[in-house]
Write a protein that holds these residues in place. Structure first.
Motif, PDB file in Angstrom:
ATOM      1  N   HIS A 145       0.852  -1.180   0.000  1.00 34.97           N
ATOM      2  CA  HIS A 145       0.000   0.000   0.000  1.00 34.97           C
ATOM      3  C   HIS A 145       0.895   1.240   0.000  1.00 34.97           C
ATOM      4  O   HIS A 145       2.065   1.191   0.410  1.00 34.97           O
ATOM      5  N   THR A 146       0.318   2.350  -0.428  1.00 32.48           N
ATOM      6  CA  THR A 146       1.013   3.632  -0.430  1.00 32.48           C
ATOM      7  C   THR A 146       0.192   4.644   0.356  1.00 32.48           C
ATOM      8  O   THR A 146      -1.012   4.458   0.580  1.00 32.48           O
ATOM      9  N   ILE A 147       0.868   5.740   0.771  1.00 29.75           N
ATOM     10  CA  ILE A 147       0.190   6.811   1.506  1.00 29.75           C
ATOM     11  C   ILE A 147       0.223   8.124   0.724  1.00 29.75           C
ATOM     12  O   ILE A 147      -0.082   9.177   1.279  1.00 29.75           O
ATOM     13  N   ILE A 189       1.497  -0.317   7.796  1.00 28.15           N
ATOM     14  CA  ILE A 189       1.012   1.058   7.705  1.00 28.15           C
ATOM     15  C   ILE A 189      -0.303   1.231   8.448  1.00 28.15           C
ATOM     16  O   ILE A 189      -0.549   2.270   9.070  1.00 28.15           O
ATOM     17  N   LYS A 190      -1.149   0.195   8.433  1.00 24.53           N
ATOM     18  CA  LYS A 190      -2.442   0.322   9.108  1.00 24.53           C
ATOM     19  C   LYS A 190      -2.272   0.408  10.619  1.00 24.53           C
ATOM     20  O   LYS A 190      -2.909   1.232  11.292  1.00 24.53           O
ATOM     21  N   TYR A 243      -0.708   3.785  11.524  1.00 27.78           N
ATOM     22  CA  TYR A 243      -1.626   4.899  11.312  1.00 27.78           C
ATOM     23  C   TYR A 243      -2.742   4.905  12.353  1.00 27.78           C
ATOM     24  O   TYR A 243      -3.188   5.965  12.800  1.00 27.78           O
ATOM     25  N   THR A 253       3.819   9.952   9.734  1.00 27.40           N
ATOM     26  CA  THR A 253       4.482  10.408   8.509  1.00 27.40           C
ATOM     27  C   THR A 253       5.423   9.332   8.008  1.00 27.40           C
ATOM     28  O   THR A 253       5.863   8.466   8.776  1.00 27.40           O
ATOM     29  N   CYS A 254       5.726   9.404   6.734  1.00 28.17           N
ATOM     30  CA  CYS A 254       6.620   8.409   6.121  1.00 28.17           C
ATOM     31  C   CYS A 254       8.013   8.516   6.736  1.00 28.17           C
ATOM     32  O   CYS A 254       8.590   9.608   6.805  1.00 28.17           O
ATOM     33  N   VAL A 282       0.273  11.188   5.841  1.00 31.47           N
ATOM     34  CA  VAL A 282      -0.627  10.213   5.233  1.00 31.47           C
ATOM     35  C   VAL A 282      -1.816  10.952   4.613  1.00 31.47           C
ATOM     36  O   VAL A 282      -2.598  11.593   5.319  1.00 31.47           O
ATOM     37  N   ARG A 283      -1.925  10.854   3.305  1.00 29.37           N
ATOM     38  CA  ARG A 283      -3.091  11.439   2.637  1.00 29.37           C
ATOM     39  C   ARG A 283      -4.216  10.417   2.537  1.00 29.37           C
ATOM     40  O   ARG A 283      -5.347  10.696   2.904  1.00 29.37           O
ATOM     41  N   ASN A 284      -3.869   9.260   2.060  1.00 33.40           N
ATOM     42  CA  ASN A 284      -4.864   8.200   1.927  1.00 33.40           C
ATOM     43  C   ASN A 284      -4.127   6.878   1.758  1.00 33.40           C
ATOM     44  O   ASN A 284      -3.204   6.765   0.948  1.00 33.40           O
ATOM     45  N   VAL A 285      -4.516   5.883   2.525  1.00 31.40           N
ATOM     46  CA  VAL A 285      -3.902   4.562   2.444  1.00 31.40           C
ATOM     47  C   VAL A 285      -4.591   3.791   1.315  1.00 31.40           C
ATOM     48  O   VAL A 285      -5.767   3.440   1.429  1.00 31.40           O
TER      49      VAL A 285
END
Length: 304
Positions: A255-257, A268-269, A272, A279-280, A287-290
């Motif tokens: 997944h990406t953020i 990441i989940k 978050y 933050t990365c 994180v904008r959207n997973v």
């Protein structure tokens, strides 16, 4: 000449807390002596000392009395606290040692009294005859009366500060200091230092859980080593898809953020959910959207 001068020295009153501390030290010493004595019989048949326990205790307390009260006019606890007994019957402020009669009566009241109480309890505990029952009631009444008198004496002691036990009041012996007490010079530097460090430690214990250490580390690293903007080209994304930016392993369900880095879904989940301001760790992007990784990369291309 020296003995007359020593007998004429003045006495200083003893604080109540010092007298009570001396009594507690005496009890602790008796328990220590008894435990050390009984440990010598651990290899023998159990219950070997049960039938003679009052007599054995009385013999041990007799030895303690011989080398403390009889020879030094002070118990072990009093000697530790620089206290000794004074003959208070002459009603003089000069120090008077205990007489032989007072020392012998002290032995009878302390050692003999405890031996009689324990032995009477063993004698009358299993006897059902009427005469023994009457004697038992009389002994119990006398023991209760002595405890009541001891309580009254203790209340008087708390008020006046003399004669901590009923035996001392009956025999007219009083606790005094062996040597004059000099003025104590107390330094508070160590205490102030300890209070300061304890307060600082409690402050850190309260504050550290509120600090996001990971985010603070990223901020410091971004200040010291500024990172150039990374492109979102397909080649860059393919290069970062080889490992998770959190665990460093091959990304599971990548997944990406919103940045060019890839994460395992569970990595990441969980991060978050734990920190909504996550933050990365590579570029510091928020994180904008997973979202799952939509870029298709062939295995042969990644291995190369």
């Amino acid at each position: 000449m020296a003995s007359s001068i020593g007998n004429e020295k003045s006495v200083n009153p003893v604080l109540r807390i010092s007298q009570l501390d001396a009594l507690e030290l005496n009890k602790a010493l008796e328990q220590l002596v008894w435990s050390q004595f009984t440990s010598c019989f651990h290899g023998f048949k159990p219950g070997m000392l049960a039938h003679f326990e009052p007599e054995v205790k009385a013999f041990l307390w007799l030895l303690l009395w011989r080398f403390t009260i009889y020879s030094k006019n002070a118990t072990v606890g009093q000697a530790i606290l620089n206290i000794q007994y004074k003959n208070n019957l002459p009603q003089t402020e000069k120090y008077q040692p205990l007489s032989k009669h007072q020392k012998l009566w002290y032995l009878i009241f302390t050692v003999g009294g405890r031996w009689l109480e324990e032995r009477c309890y063993d004698l009358f505990s299993n006897r059902q005859l009427e005469s023994f029952c009457r004697i038992k009631h009389c002994v119990n009444f006398g023991a209760g009366l002595l405890k009541l008198c001891g309580l009254l004496n203790f209340l008087i002691f708390l008020q006046k500060g003399t004669f901590a036990t009923l035996t001392e009041r009956i025999l007219g012996i009083r606790s005094v200091f062996c040597k004059p007490q000099s003025a104590r010079q107390i330094g508070f530097e160590y205490m102030n230092r300890e209070l300061l460090w304890h307060g600082f430690a409690e402050f850190l214990i309260y504050l550290l859980p509120l600090i996001n250490v990971q985010k603070l580390k990223l901020k410091i690293s971004s200040w010291s080593l500024p990172i150039a903007g990374l492109s979102n080209s397909e080649n860059t994304l393919a290069a970062h898809c080889k490992e998770c930016s959190l665990c460093g392993e091959w990304p599971t369900m990548p997944h990406t953020i919103g940045c060019s880095h890839v994460f395992c879904y569970y990595c990441i989940k969980s991060n978050y959910l734990f920190d909504m301001y996550f933050t990365c760790p590579k570029c510091g992007s928020e994180v904008r959207n997973v979202q799952p990784l939509k870029y298709k990369i062939e295995m042969t291309e990644l291995h190369t």
